[in-house]
Design a protein around this motif. Sequence first.
Motif, PDB file in Angstrom:
ATOM      1  N   GLY A 169       0.802  -1.216   0.000  1.00  0.00           N
ATOM      2  CA  GLY A 169       0.000   0.000   0.000  1.00  0.00           C
ATOM      3  C   GLY A 169       0.831   1.260   0.000  1.00  0.00           C
ATOM      4  O   GLY A 169       2.070   1.234   0.014  1.00  0.00           O
ATOM      5  N   ILE A 170       0.123   2.356  -0.050  1.00  0.00           N
ATOM      6  CA  ILE A 170       0.784   3.656  -0.008  1.00  0.00           C
ATOM      7  C   ILE A 170       0.758   4.109   1.434  1.00  0.00           C
ATOM      8  O   ILE A 170      -0.305   4.253   2.032  1.00  0.00           O
ATOM      9  N   THR A 171       1.946   4.276   1.992  1.00  0.00           N
ATOM     10  CA  THR A 171       2.017   4.594   3.414  1.00  0.00           C
ATOM     11  C   THR A 171       2.535   6.016   3.605  1.00  0.00           C
ATOM     12  O   THR A 171       2.895   6.694   2.648  1.00  0.00           O
ATOM     13  N   ALA A 172       2.580   6.413   4.851  1.00  0.00           N
ATOM     14  CA  ALA A 172       3.102   7.717   5.234  1.00  0.00           C
ATOM     15  C   ALA A 172       2.433   8.829   4.426  1.00  0.00           C
ATOM     16  O   ALA A 172       3.104   9.705   3.876  1.00  0.00           O
ATOM     17  N   ILE A 173       1.130   8.774   4.326  1.00  0.00           N
ATOM     18  CA  ILE A 173       0.400   9.839   3.645  1.00  0.00           C
ATOM     19  C   ILE A 173       0.366  11.050   4.579  1.00  0.00           C
ATOM     20  O   ILE A 173      -0.036  10.920   5.737  1.00  0.00           O
ATOM     21  N   PRO A 174       0.816  12.199   4.098  1.00  0.00           N
ATOM     22  CA  PRO A 174       0.863  13.360   4.995  1.00  0.00           C
ATOM     23  C   PRO A 174      -0.534  13.804   5.410  1.00  0.00           C
ATOM     24  O   PRO A 174      -1.527  13.472   4.768  1.00  0.00           O
ATOM     25  N   ASN A 175      -0.588  14.561   6.478  1.00  0.00           N
ATOM     26  CA  ASN A 175      -1.878  15.061   6.935  1.00  0.00           C
ATOM     27  C   ASN A 175      -2.434  16.102   5.988  1.00  0.00           C
ATOM     28  O   ASN A 175      -1.694  16.736   5.239  1.00  0.00           O
ATOM     29  N   LEU A 176      -3.736  16.254   6.040  1.00  0.00           N
ATOM     30  CA  LEU A 176      -4.376  17.276   5.223  1.00  0.00           C
ATOM     31  C   LEU A 176      -3.966  18.649   5.699  1.00  0.00           C
ATOM     32  O   LEU A 176      -3.717  18.867   6.884  1.00  0.00           O
TER      33      LEU A 176
END
Lengths: 312, 409, 306, 563
Positions: free
Chosen positions: D359-366
């Motif tokens: 998966g795609i991890t470490a998605i930054p916060n909005l």
Amino acid sequence: MDQFLQQLVNGLTIGSLYALIAVGYTVVYGIVQLINFAHGEIFMIGAFGALSTYLILFQGQTSLWVLPFLVLGAMAASVGVAVLTERVAYRPLRGAGRLAPLITAIGISVFLQEFVRLFYDKVPGLDFPSAKQKIPFPQIEVVTGPAIELGPVTIQRAAVFTIGCLIMCGAALWWFINRTRTGRGMQAVSQDPDTAKLMGINVDRVIVVAFAVGAALAAIAGVAQGLLNTNINFKMGFIAGLKAFTAAVLGGIGNVWGAILGGLVLGVLETLAVQFLPGGSPWKDVWAFALLILVLVFRPQGLLGAKVVDRA
Amino acid sequence: MHKRSVISAGALLLATSMTLTACGTRGGDSGGGSEGGGDSGDKVAKIGVIAPLSGDLSALGKGIENSVDLAIKQANEEGGIEGWTLEIAPEDDQANPDVGKNAASKLAGDKDVVGVVGTLNSSVAGTVAPVLDTAKIVQVSPANTGVSLTKGEDAENPSRPYANYFRTCTTDAVQGPFAARYLYEEAGIKKVATIHDKKAYGQGLVESFTEEFEKLGGEIVAAETINPDDDKYDAVVTSVKAKKPDAVYYGGEYPQAGPLSQQMKAQGLKVPLMGGDGIFSPEFIKLAGKTSNGDLATSIGAPTEKLESAQAFVDAYEGGGYSDDYEAYGAQSYDAANAIIEALKVSLKDAETAEDARQATIDAMADVTFDGATGKVAFDEFGDTTTRVLTAYEVKDGEWTDVNTEEFK
Amino acid sequence: MSTAAVPHADAPSSPGRGVVLEARNIVMRFGGLTAVDDVSFQVHEGEIVGLIGPNGAGKTTFFNCLTGMYKPTSGEVTLGGRALPPRPRAVVTAGMARTFQNIRLFGNMTALENVMVGRYCRTSSMALTSILRGPKFRREERESIDRGRELLRFVGLDDKADHLARNLPYGEQRRLEIARALATEPQVVLLDEPTAGMNPRETEEAMRLIFRIRELGMAVVVIEHDMRFIFTLCDRVLCLVRGALLVEGSPAQVQSDPRVIEAYIGGSEDDDISADELTEEDVEVLHAEGVDVEPSRTSARSENGR
Amino acid sequence: MSTITSSSTTTGRERLGLRLALAGGALLLVSGLLSWSFEPIFGDISIRLWPVSLQVFAMLIGLTAVALALSPTVLRRALGWVHAGPGLWALGIGATAYTALSLAAIAVEAGGLINANEGAWIALVGALLLLGGGWMVRDRPRAPEAFSAQGPATVEIVTIVAICALALAAAAYALGRDDAWVFVLFLLTLGVIGTALARAEVFEWLGGAAGRHQHVLTLGAFAAAFLFPFTQDGSEINMSIATLVLIFAATAIGLNIVVGLAGLLDLGYIAFLGAGAYVGAIFSGSVSSSIGWTPPFLVTALMGGLFAALLGLIVGSPTLRVSGDYLAIVTLAFGEIFRLAMFNLDGNNGPDLTNGPNGITAIPNLSILGFDFGESHTIAGVELSRAANYYLFMLFITALIVLIFARLNNSRIGRGWVAIREDERAAEAMGVNVFGLKLLAFAGGAFLAGVAGTVKAHYDTSVTPDQYQFLESAFLLAAVVLGGMGTIAGVILGAVVLKLMPEKLRFFSEYRLLLFGLLLVIMMRFRPEGLVANKRRQLELHDDDQDRAAQTDRSPQTKEALQ
């Protein structure tokens, strides 16, 4: 070419499993127009039934004579659970539209999976392994020994067993449907339930028999799968069930021979797709499900024609 | 009419709800008061465990949980840390990144938690580490071998993504090449097919294996992947068999590797299957059946049973009355927990609450060094372990037997 | 508002005016069964045409061909001189609406909502307008409600506007179905057995209702078994037997035609073996299967289905 | 229905019953002031005159009992319209169950029933009295003024607002319970009182009041939900549960358009949430995303919604030819295809887009207009944590989705959908654009899920194929079915129950799926219309209705069309 033949054999093996399970979908659908979503779980229960029989009675045995008892144990478990679900969950909903039975079937499917997962090792008095992980399936000497080499093609013994089971079951099914009173009753009900009822056929009983017949074949498939893969687990029924349903639709739902043909075709197409389409084996379920959608959209009556087509 | 009623309604709602919630708080307070009291006056600090406690990999997960439990019990018995009682807080991640993240959130929300041992899977660590990093909770993994967890996505310019993350095991970058050398040099195998399960761990292993194996002069005759949800690998085995490899290197874990090995042999592909520490489990042999003799695995550290420093752990574990085996990662988990306890000895000394000690624990980890069950435990500037001892094992007569132990250079 | 709500009857009705609906050589075959065999007819403005025939004569199938629910094997239907494509929606939009032999209301919608569904093809607010409640949406919505109430009053259901359709008594359901059909602003209304299952008083009311519809300037085609009803009501009567047009003429002519009487008597005699009046679903199933119709089976079915 | 000879006179037996019930209620009230246990468990229920947890719950039940028992006599003025008989009977059963379970809880926690003190026993006596009294009056006819009751507007508004506030307080209180026993007993209390009031037909009146002041109700509910984070004092764990519930509820309402309104059974709906989440993740600037471009979030959200809608159109297109349970299987197959495609687009078996199973991890916060969702913000003296930020944002999105649902439902489009659900062929024959509307339902529902998905990606910080497996679709469907198809309140209730229970009941989480399966079966058997039945448009699930059967053709295809 060698690889093609080998994949063909692999496909027929898997296809036989699909076919055995698909019959259950198709028989039940033909009679009550219910997609018995939980049928995949019946297959899984069969495998666990066989395992339990082995663990209780034959622990450590590897000779061939054990096998029929495993099959019987599997059938007892599958048929018992299938008839119970019909009685407890489906029968009260008969005639209540389509949504309620389908949701019930999903519920049963989840329930059975979880029940086995949580409680298989908790059967009092018996030392069963935990079903939370894969469990090795008993190895029976003659059916799981070294593979048979036919020139370039290798055929697993368990594959021979599986295909053999399909042929025998097919024959038995033919005899049952065409030569027995109950079988003819099933035919009558599936063609016209109202008239059949008027003619004195006990529809309730026929429906139970349909569930039982489907479950018995699924149980055999469960044993075959255990021997082929040498292990079983609580979630083996979900994908297998979906595939078998695809097979049933592919062959023409409601049509027993269609289900068998559909299973074989699906198995072969699936393995060949892995070999010849880009992307490799992780895509094989995608091809199978895409086929399901295409069939439903473009030929909902399937290869051999379904009994009830007008889903469209 | 409408507008007025709405405004008055809003005001009323605000007033009522404030009153009501005030009532709720009073009840809550008295509830909290009675719960906090333990039997001694000690404050509580918890060490969390995030591992697959259910599902396919639960054998490994249980081993991790029990080993950490053992370390904590021992620390408490020895008087451990003045004024503090250590407790274990196990969470199940089901080997699923998402579940793991929720487990991490739960632990982060528990003010008593100062450190976490886990996870088993690198893919789960990818979601757990950021959560724990934000909460400043130290995480020590006994099993993650994914390189990027300590060195970042860019292998050329390593930069540490999570300051809180440490591990007591070596990475794919060591294990894969070690396997490659063993196959090429010790076993004399020149043609290998690789298969992996597409997860971070398996793919990483296969990539590093492939690189080293080709560098040594070997040939990768086939590179395949499987879907770990499948039970039947016929199609893949057939394609691989056609390429006539002398061995198959599998990147993944035993629930798939066992049946894969069995099906390979049943299909007439009678060559050894080799894997990483993920298949180094008795469960592999159970699933692979009798034909698994000759299959190979690498694992981190010297064989636990043979290492003197490990013997104490093994004895203690067996005396601990745990129903599950300590499995492949028992010793590493035990060391991971002890590393956290060592750091806590420094950080908890001056801390008012466990939460205050979180950052200090991370800082103290860098200096931790002691002799653990797997040998010397210490961490480099990325959080990786400084020991790089590996062992190759082979299945002989239905048991894993070590065939080669050496320090990887 | 109320005056615009109901189409004006600007002329008294009598046959011989312009042709509104015309069907030419309609043939409908299912597998080997010819359900409608080369039927042609015309309907004039403001005319009430009756369609009679024994069970299984293909009356409903003929209706289905007219309204685009079936695509005729051959033949053409024109409305106001323009050819109708065999699609139900196009037919409704062009100005021909129908009711069903076995009432097909939207049971869990209120009476008013049922009628408002009939307004669907005369309104055009799409999703975004509906969400934003723009002026167009509000205008259309108000018009639809007013119009719906108007029609409910027309059929005598104005006090039942908020009742669920399924909870209405049988006779009222029939009338509601007519109101729903009228809401589509048709030039021709096709009524499939509008008095089936009604008592004499309700039948009387239904008859008056149909006259009033005619007064609004619409042409009406009625399928009925009740001969008294047909012969009192209709300007012209057609008799179908085994899918073919047997007789066409004034009520008096048809009534006295010996062939009609024979067809009815004969029809009831061999009712068991002839292909009975198929429910449309039965036929679709068979059609899709490409299976020949087994007469005994279908007759058993439709008896149960009724 | 109660007996036709309904007279408002009260028989002697009923009078006795009412008195017994009154006594029972009073005992329950008193018991709350007494000690329930010798052990200081459950927030210390051993102290007298200081009611907490279990004691308070008993008092609440007692209060309800007293009010109901007095409604035909002393409180006749204010509560004469209440149908006291069945209410008291239900309350009696519930109170007995409650006290029994409380005793069990005390026995388990304190070690044996011996540790239960006088208060608990008195409560049990009170509950039994209430049970007996309730049994005597259970057939008591409804007071004649039941339905005509319409209070003054102010009273109704105040009641609605008070109920919203109570719901808020109850939610905050329930989430604050760490003790599973207290949590369960609290839920039981709510359930008992709720059922009793429903039996007493209080909700009929409330329903009327709510109908007359719908704006107040809606605004009140949202205001309560809006205020919720301010009651949590920065508690991250409760807020994260609440946010999960909201995301789930918003998605379920989207599904409700497809299933509840248009009657199309969709078993692959989670894929649309996933499609949005993947779009959100890929364009988030995460290091594990293969695309470096990061548009502003509003653009991403729109893209996510549109991409999901596009998939919706593709899934919806077979509906031209396929319907009913075949359609359900098509959507199920589609959902699996989506998951497997995401699983495989990792560079090994296809283009490198989704990073496969990892998966795609470490998605930054909005970060919207400079407001960083990852930081805590202090508003009005209350610290709003990261989860609270997302909660409020999701609340906004949920409000939008609810608005869209409600407005579509009550429009030409909505009527078209319901008509299709009721009888597809008749709808077509009445000029409804069946195919177009079905596509619109799929695409619209998918769009809403897609938008919710883009937020979910940021909130979860990772997107993996496993999050979007079939079981999640089944859960969404269950939320819709459990709550009540076609309703908003019901679906939100269903979402809360399905998401909140396993989070709060740790011991229960292992059995979560087992009970979930069982719940589906039982609901379909006994209450297929859901907890909150859509009175006006109940689905065709109770098909055995006489008048219905009379007019329905018997062939299976017609039944099919009715679905």
